[in-house]
Scaffold this active site. Structure first.
Site, PDB file in Angstrom:
ATOM      1  N   TRP A 214       0.800  -1.220   0.000  1.00  0.00           N
ATOM      2  CA  TRP A 214       0.000   0.000   0.000  1.00  0.00           C
ATOM      3  C   TRP A 214       0.838   1.279   0.000  1.00  0.00           C
ATOM      4  O   TRP A 214       0.291   2.369  -0.042  1.00  0.00           O
ATOM      5  CB  TRP A 214      -0.934   0.027   1.220  1.00  0.00           C
ATOM      6  CG  TRP A 214      -0.290  -0.413   2.500  1.00  0.00           C
ATOM      7  CD1 TRP A 214      -0.395  -1.653   3.075  1.00  0.00           C
ATOM      8  CD2 TRP A 214       0.574   0.339   3.362  1.00  0.00           C
ATOM      9  NE1 TRP A 214       0.346  -1.718   4.226  1.00  0.00           N
ATOM     10  CE2 TRP A 214       0.950  -0.506   4.434  1.00  0.00           C
ATOM     11  CE3 TRP A 214       1.072   1.648   3.342  1.00  0.00           C
ATOM     12  CZ2 TRP A 214       1.797  -0.096   5.463  1.00  0.00           C
ATOM     13  CZ3 TRP A 214       1.913   2.058   4.357  1.00  0.00           C
ATOM     14  CH2 TRP A 214       2.258   1.204   5.401  1.00  0.00           C
TER      15      TRP A 214
ATOM     16  N   GLU B  64      12.497  -2.848  11.055  1.00  0.00           N
ATOM     17  CA  GLU B  64      11.860  -1.918  10.125  1.00  0.00           C
ATOM     18  C   GLU B  64      10.634  -1.309  10.798  1.00  0.00           C
ATOM     19  O   GLU B  64       9.770  -2.036  11.284  1.00  0.00           O
ATOM     20  CB  GLU B  64      11.424  -2.656   8.852  1.00  0.00           C
ATOM     21  CG  GLU B  64      10.782  -1.726   7.852  1.00  0.00           C
ATOM     22  CD  GLU B  64      10.437  -2.417   6.547  1.00  0.00           C
ATOM     23  OE1 GLU B  64       9.755  -3.457   6.594  1.00  0.00           O
ATOM     24  OE2 GLU B  64      10.849  -1.917   5.490  1.00  0.00           O
TER      25      GLU B  64
ATOM     26  N   CYS C 110      10.254   1.117   1.993  1.00  0.00           N
ATOM     27  CA  CYS C 110      11.195   0.020   2.224  1.00  0.00           C
ATOM     28  C   CYS C 110      12.618   0.572   2.185  1.00  0.00           C
ATOM     29  O   CYS C 110      13.520   0.036   2.798  1.00  0.00           O
ATOM     30  CB  CYS C 110      11.009  -1.059   1.167  1.00  0.00           C
ATOM     31  SG  CYS C 110      10.989  -0.404  -0.497  1.00  0.00           S
TER      32      CYS C 110
ATOM     33  N   LYS D 234      -3.031  -8.323  -7.696  1.00  0.00           N
ATOM     34  CA  LYS D 234      -3.757  -8.161  -6.423  1.00  0.00           C
ATOM     35  C   LYS D 234      -3.232  -6.927  -5.691  1.00  0.00           C
ATOM     36  O   LYS D 234      -2.141  -6.939  -5.131  1.00  0.00           O
ATOM     37  CB  LYS D 234      -3.579  -9.380  -5.516  1.00  0.00           C
ATOM     38  CG  LYS D 234      -4.598  -9.310  -4.371  1.00  0.00           C
ATOM     39  CD  LYS D 234      -4.147  -9.985  -3.117  1.00  0.00           C
ATOM     40  CE  LYS D 234      -3.512  -9.068  -2.113  1.00  0.00           C
ATOM     41  NZ  LYS D 234      -4.342  -7.974  -1.626  1.00  0.00           N
TER      42      LYS D 234
ATOM     43  N   GLU E  78      10.355  -8.529  -3.182  1.00  0.00           N
ATOM     44  CA  GLU E  78      10.897  -7.239  -2.737  1.00  0.00           C
ATOM     45  C   GLU E  78      10.358  -7.002  -1.343  1.00  0.00           C
ATOM     46  O   GLU E  78       9.153  -6.786  -1.174  1.00  0.00           O
ATOM     47  CB  GLU E  78      10.455  -6.113  -3.674  1.00  0.00           C
ATOM     48  CG  GLU E  78      11.118  -6.127  -5.034  1.00  0.00           C
ATOM     49  CD  GLU E  78      12.622  -6.001  -4.971  1.00  0.00           C
ATOM     50  OE1 GLU E  78      13.151  -5.505  -3.954  1.00  0.00           O
ATOM     51  OE2 GLU E  78      13.273  -6.436  -5.928  1.00  0.00           O
TER      52      GLU E  78
HETATM   53  P1  NDP Z   1       2.228  -7.069   3.444  1.00  0.00           P
HETATM   54  O1  NDP Z   1       3.274  -8.106   3.335  1.00  0.00           O
HETATM   55  O2  NDP Z   1       1.323  -7.094   4.594  1.00  0.00           O
HETATM   56  O3  NDP Z   1       1.284  -7.110   2.144  1.00  0.00           O
HETATM   57  C1  NDP Z   1       1.776  -7.025   0.831  1.00  0.00           C
HETATM   58  C2  NDP Z   1       0.757  -7.633  -0.110  1.00  0.00           C
HETATM   59  O4  NDP Z   1       0.679  -9.034   0.161  1.00  0.00           O
HETATM   60  C3  NDP Z   1      -0.645  -7.079   0.086  1.00  0.00           C
HETATM   61  O5  NDP Z   1      -1.295  -7.033  -1.164  1.00  0.00           O
HETATM   62  C4  NDP Z   1      -1.274  -8.138   0.978  1.00  0.00           C
HETATM   63  O6  NDP Z   1      -2.669  -8.175   0.878  1.00  0.00           O
HETATM   64  C5  NDP Z   1      -0.658  -9.398   0.406  1.00  0.00           C
HETATM   65  N1  NDP Z   1      -0.688 -10.556   1.284  1.00  0.00           N
HETATM   66  C6  NDP Z   1      -0.881 -10.597   2.628  1.00  0.00           C
HETATM   67  N2  NDP Z   1      -0.851 -11.892   3.069  1.00  0.00           N
HETATM   68  C7  NDP Z   1      -0.619 -12.662   1.980  1.00  0.00           C
HETATM   69  C8  NDP Z   1      -0.449 -14.065   1.773  1.00  0.00           C
HETATM   70  N3  NDP Z   1      -0.530 -14.936   2.784  1.00  0.00           N
HETATM   71  N4  NDP Z   1      -0.214 -14.527   0.526  1.00  0.00           N
HETATM   72  C9  NDP Z   1      -0.114 -13.663  -0.501  1.00  0.00           C
HETATM   73  N5  NDP Z   1      -0.277 -12.327  -0.378  1.00  0.00           N
HETATM   74  C10 NDP Z   1      -0.511 -11.825   0.849  1.00  0.00           C
HETATM   75  O7  NDP Z   1       2.994  -5.698   3.316  1.00  0.00           O
HETATM   76  P2  NDP Z   1       2.394  -4.252   3.453  1.00  0.00           P
HETATM   77  O8  NDP Z   1       1.280  -4.063   2.468  1.00  0.00           O
HETATM   78  O9  NDP Z   1       2.143  -3.999   4.890  1.00  0.00           O
HETATM   79  O10 NDP Z   1       3.622  -3.363   2.919  1.00  0.00           O
HETATM   80  C11 NDP Z   1       4.647  -2.988   3.750  1.00  0.00           C
HETATM   81  C12 NDP Z   1       5.865  -3.851   3.527  1.00  0.00           C
HETATM   82  O11 NDP Z   1       6.230  -3.844   2.159  1.00  0.00           O
HETATM   83  C13 NDP Z   1       7.072  -3.310   4.266  1.00  0.00           C
HETATM   84  O12 NDP Z   1       7.719  -4.328   4.982  1.00  0.00           O
HETATM   85  C14 NDP Z   1       7.995  -2.798   3.159  1.00  0.00           C
HETATM   86  O13 NDP Z   1       9.332  -2.821   3.487  1.00  0.00           O
HETATM   87  C15 NDP Z   1       7.637  -3.686   2.026  1.00  0.00           C
HETATM   88  N6  NDP Z   1       7.952  -3.015   0.758  1.00  0.00           N
HETATM   89  C16 NDP Z   1       9.077  -3.397   0.062  1.00  0.00           C
HETATM   90  C17 NDP Z   1       9.454  -2.743  -1.095  1.00  0.00           C
HETATM   91  C18 NDP Z   1      10.682  -3.152  -1.842  1.00  0.00           C
HETATM   92  O14 NDP Z   1      10.831  -2.734  -2.985  1.00  0.00           O
HETATM   93  N7  NDP Z   1      11.573  -3.954  -1.278  1.00  0.00           N
HETATM   94  C19 NDP Z   1       8.662  -1.620  -1.619  1.00  0.00           C
HETATM   95  C20 NDP Z   1       7.491  -1.333  -0.848  1.00  0.00           C
HETATM   96  C21 NDP Z   1       7.163  -2.015   0.305  1.00  0.00           C
HETATM   97  P3  NDP Z   1      -3.646  -7.214   1.757  1.00  0.00           P
HETATM   98  O15 NDP Z   1      -2.867  -6.019   2.162  1.00  0.00           O
HETATM   99  O16 NDP Z   1      -4.705  -6.876   0.806  1.00  0.00           O
HETATM  100  O17 NDP Z   1      -4.090  -8.049   2.889  1.00  0.00           O
END
Ligand code: NDP
Length: 491
Positions: A162, A392, A295, A186, A261
């Site tokens: 998000w 983090e 991130c 998704k 990522e």
């Molecule tokens: P999440 O891991 O909670 O969610 C990421 C996505 O995965 C969302 O669409 C979420 O769905 C989905 N998801 C959740 N559970 C599952 C599952 N069991 N199987 C498959 N998909 C699933 O991360 P956040 O959205 O909270 O984002 C923050 C994190 O993202 C931070 O740790 C950040 O560091 C990382 N990030 C890394 C980046 C990079 O380039 N390395 C860039 C941006 C962010 P839903 O939210 O709809 O439940």
């Protein structure tokens, strides 16, 4: 929250799933509220897909794959450029939805739109080169001819977070389509609005039905179903390290290709010879852009002892003067955090930092009352075993420590399970390059803000990533390599 500062959202908001070329309601018949983090009021309710919708979308993508992968790179480039022009034409709408739903200041959302456009344009150029990409390889045999071809990986599942909704999507979607993959996207359940508007732009670009599909819903239902679906060949995931681990385990059951990522805990290393004004800008940009929900946040500041007092004084002043408020109001530098769970998590870290033995704690102001606004916060001299220093946080929290030697700075910066990015600030060019070489990070900026060009690369060492996005690496992530060895003479 002053209503005058906000744009009018007088166009219909997309709330449905997009499957096989149609906007549809899900089998689940459930909806989820989408919240404005500046007010915590519901903006609209969005349809929530389930495993049956994922199956429908993946099957549509699988049917469309046969024809899509036969298209030329030049044809796919045409679609990608049409998406880029669409995003440009509707840039203000995309930016406004991004600020409404994610909470970042409107100027930052406009930067995101520019990034989306640049990414689609870049992968359009790269798609064109694929028509000339068949490579004959020199081999030590005159009886044979060896050729390497790159082919699309198949149906790709794109799962995004998000914090930079449209941007993380573009970084996956553009190379996947360029490679000739069909996709199911998704979005995060927290920020579907800019994603669905981008989906409408993709739809208007005229892609054949089934090539691009979107299933909104939760990670545990939609995300999990995508990572285990037998017709998905590739999962490209951006999100937390904990969920990345689950994604990898789920994908392992059917041996799918996985790109991850994940998180970061990155450092900015400021040497005593640094330009102080530049250092202050780079530190605050690296920590407070997108309210620190990056991130790539360089939230650990390592400053060489002789400059420490001056830098900390300047940073304290900046933190105290940071303007936090409505993302649409002029002069606002930091909006709210994007969702309540994140807000509470960050507040817990701040409370913990206050009891962990910092020599100085500085906090700025934030609006009180409704909205997920957090005070920008700086801790000085937290011990290196404090969770605030090690984990983090994903919020506007900055930790400063000083160092005596270059080796100590490198060792402290590398002392983390992550390795996404780092920044070095010094007037000594040779030292900048030397330290960059020694840092375990996928991206190092020297004396420059966190600019990311789609032509380069994105991803990190250790627990931050598996694979790389952007540049040719981002395209390769959606390709299979095929070798064809044939007899050199007719048989
Ligand atoms: P999440 O891991 O909670 O969610 C990421 C996505 O995965 C969302 O669409 C979420 O769905 C989905 N998801 C959740 N559970 C599952 C599952 N069991 N199987 C498959 N998909 C699933 O991360 P956040 O959205 O909270 O984002 C923050 C994190 O993202 C931070 O740790 C950040 O560091 C990382 N990030 C890394 C980046 C990079 O380039 N390395 C860039 C941006 C962010 P839903 O939210 O709809 O439940």
């Amino acid at each position: 929250m002053s209503a005058q500062t906000r744009p009018r959202f007088d166009f219909p908001l997309r709330t449905r799933l997009f499957i096989d070329g149609c906007w549809c309601v899900p089998e689940t018949r459930r909806r989820l509220p989408v919240v404005d983090p500046s007010t915590e009021e519901t903006i609209v309710e969005v349809e929530v897909g389930g495993p049956a919708d994922v199956d429908c979308a993946v099957r549509a993508a699988s049917r469309a794959l046969r024809a899509w992968k036969q298209t030329s790179g030049a044809q796919r480039a045409g679609f990608l450029r049409a998406i880029a022009r669409g995003a440009e034409a509707h840039g203000e709408r995309l930016a406004a939805l991004q600020s409404l739903n994610n909470g970042k200041p409107i100027a930052e959302s406009r930067i995101d739109v520019g990034d989306v456009v640049a990414t689609f344009d870049y992968y359009a150029d790269l798609a064109e080169t694929l028509d000339r990409a068949e490579q004959e390889v020199a081999i030590p045999s005159s009886d044979h001819r060896a050729v390497i071809r790159r082919e699309p990986a198949g149906v790709a599942a794109l799962i995004v977070p998000w914090n930079f909704p449209m941007v993380t999507t573009a970084w996956k979607l553009a190379p996947a389509l360029a490679a000739g993959c069909t996709v199911v996207l998704k979005p995060s359940e927290f920020t579907p609005l800019p994603e669905l508007e981008l989906a409408a732009i993709v739809e208007r670009a005229g892609l054949p039905p089934g090539v691009f599909n979107v299933v909104t819903g939760t990670g545990t239902e939609v995300g999990a179903a995508l990572t285990t679906h037998p017709l998905v060949s590739k999962v490209s995931f951006t999100g937390s390290t904990a969920v990345g681990e689950q994604v990898m385990k789920a994908a392992a059951q059917s041996i799918k290709g996985v790109s991850l990522e994940l998180g970061g805990k990155s450092s900015i290393v400021v040497f005593a010879d640094a330009d102080l004004d530049l250092a202050v800008d780079l530190v605050t940009g690296g920590a407070f852009f997108n309210a620190g929900q990056m991130c790539s946040a360089t939230s650990r500041v390592l400053v060489e002892r002789p400059l420490a007092e001056a830098l900390i004084a300047r940073l304290a002043d900046r933190v105290a003067r940071t303007v936090v408020g409505d993302p649409f109001a002029s002069g606002v530098q930091m909006g709210p955090l994007t969702n309540r769970a994140q807000y509470e998590r960050v507040q817990r870290f701040i409370a913990r930092g206050k009891t962990d033995g910092a020599s100085l704690v500085v906090q700025g102001a934030a609006p009180e009352g409704a909205g997920l606004f957090v005070q920008p916060t700086m801790f000085v001299d937290l011990p290196v075993d404090s969770a605030v220093w090690r984990e983090e946080i994903f919020g506007p929290v900055l930790c400063v420590r000083s160092f005596e030697t270059e080796d100590e700075a490198i060792a402290t910066a590398n002392d983390t399970e992550f390795g996404l990015v780092a920044t070095v600030v010094t007037r000594d060019e040779a030292r900048g390059q030397r330290v960059a070489a020694a840092l375990q990070a996928g991206v190092v900026w020297i004396n420059t803000p966190q600019l990311i060009f789609p032509q380069t690369s994105w991803g990190g060492y250790k627990k931050s990533s598996i694979g790389r996005e952007l540049g040719p690496f981002g395209l390769a992530a959606f390709q299979e390599v095929k070798q064809i060895l044939s007899a050199a003479r007719p048989v």
